[in-house]
Design a protein around this motif. Structure first.
Motif, PDB file in Angstrom:
ATOM      1  N   VAL A 133      14.860  -7.478   6.191  1.00  0.00           N
ATOM      2  CA  VAL A 133      15.206  -8.111   6.709  1.00  0.00           C
ATOM      3  C   VAL A 133      14.426  -7.905   8.123  1.00  0.00           C
ATOM      4  O   VAL A 133      15.252  -7.969   8.740  1.00  0.00           O
ATOM      5  N   SER A 134      13.737  -8.791   8.414  1.00  0.00           N
ATOM      6  CA  SER A 134      12.820  -8.267   9.581  1.00  0.00           C
ATOM      7  C   SER A 134      12.909  -8.768  10.601  1.00  0.00           C
ATOM      8  O   SER A 134      12.911  -8.538  12.563  1.00  0.00           O
ATOM      9  N   GLY A 135      13.555 -10.243  10.779  1.00  0.00           N
ATOM     10  CA  GLY A 135      14.417 -10.604  12.323  1.00  0.00           C
ATOM     11  C   GLY A 135      14.971 -12.666  12.046  1.00  0.00           C
ATOM     12  O   GLY A 135      15.186 -13.011  10.944  1.00  0.00           O
ATOM     13  N   ALA A 190      10.476  -7.761  18.537  1.00  0.00           N
ATOM     14  CA  ALA A 190      11.369  -8.189  17.465  1.00  0.00           C
ATOM     15  C   ALA A 190      11.486 -10.033  18.012  1.00  0.00           C
ATOM     16  O   ALA A 190      11.973 -10.201  17.183  1.00  0.00           O
ATOM     17  N   LEU A 191      12.114 -10.518  19.180  1.00  0.00           N
ATOM     18  CA  LEU A 191      12.124 -11.381  19.640  1.00  0.00           C
ATOM     19  C   LEU A 191      11.322 -12.817  19.252  1.00  0.00           C
ATOM     20  O   LEU A 191       9.907 -12.554  19.639  1.00  0.00           O
ATOM     21  N   MET A 192      12.001 -13.476  18.121  1.00  0.00           N
ATOM     22  CA  MET A 192      10.502 -14.677  17.802  1.00  0.00           C
ATOM     23  C   MET A 192      11.655 -16.038  18.139  1.00  0.00           C
ATOM     24  O   MET A 192      13.166 -16.343  18.288  1.00  0.00           O
ATOM     25  N   VAL A 193      10.664 -17.139  18.614  1.00  0.00           N
ATOM     26  CA  VAL A 193      11.890 -17.956  18.842  1.00  0.00           C
ATOM     27  C   VAL A 193      10.080 -19.685  18.925  1.00  0.00           C
ATOM     28  O   VAL A 193       9.171 -19.372  19.159  1.00  0.00           O
TER      29      VAL A 193
END
Length: 132
Positions: free
Chosen positions: A7-9, A50-53
């Motif tokens: 799982v990548s994020g 790696a941070l996504m919104v």
């Protein structure tokens, strides 16, 4: 034996009143890149490392009120003070109450807080001592 898929994020999906405004806020003020989606689609995704919104246009006043009053995300960063130094000049003109400068929590984290145009609260956080 087969390896377990990784799982990548994860990404919060935030209801917003104006996708174009939200995409501009995250890219221009917070230094994210616009990955996918456009206003015509009603969906957009931004990324910083790696941070996504993700965002969805919402005309539903209840969903927008939930964004402003009940939704938040803790976003872990490796160099909190460095990130703050980068983006602070682009936050200076935001309305009062939208930004809280870096501070130390008694339970071992350092944080700063930002509310986006729809009131989505982001708690940018780093473990004390540099681990995240």
């Amino acid at each position: 034996m087969r390896a377990t898929p990784g799982v990548s994020g994860t990404s919060p999906i935030v209801p917003v009143s104006d996708l174009t405004t939200s995409l501009a806020f995250y890219t221009q003020r917070l230094g994210f890149t616009h990955e996918v989606g456009k206003a015509d689609d009603g969906y957009g995704l931004v990324r910083r490392g790696a941070l996504m919104v993700a965002f969805v246009n919402a005309a539903d006043e209840a969903a927008l009120a939930a964004t402003a009053n009940n939704i938040s995300a803790q976003m872990w960063v490796d160099d909190l003070d460095g990130y703050w130094t980068e983006i602070a000049p682009r936050l200076a003109d935001l309305p009062e109450g939208r930004v809280r400068a870096p501070f130390d929590q008694s339970y071992g984290t350092r944080e700063f807080h930002i509310k986006d145009p729809d009131g989505f609260l982001m708690l940018f956080t780093q473990m004390q001592g540099g681990a995240s």
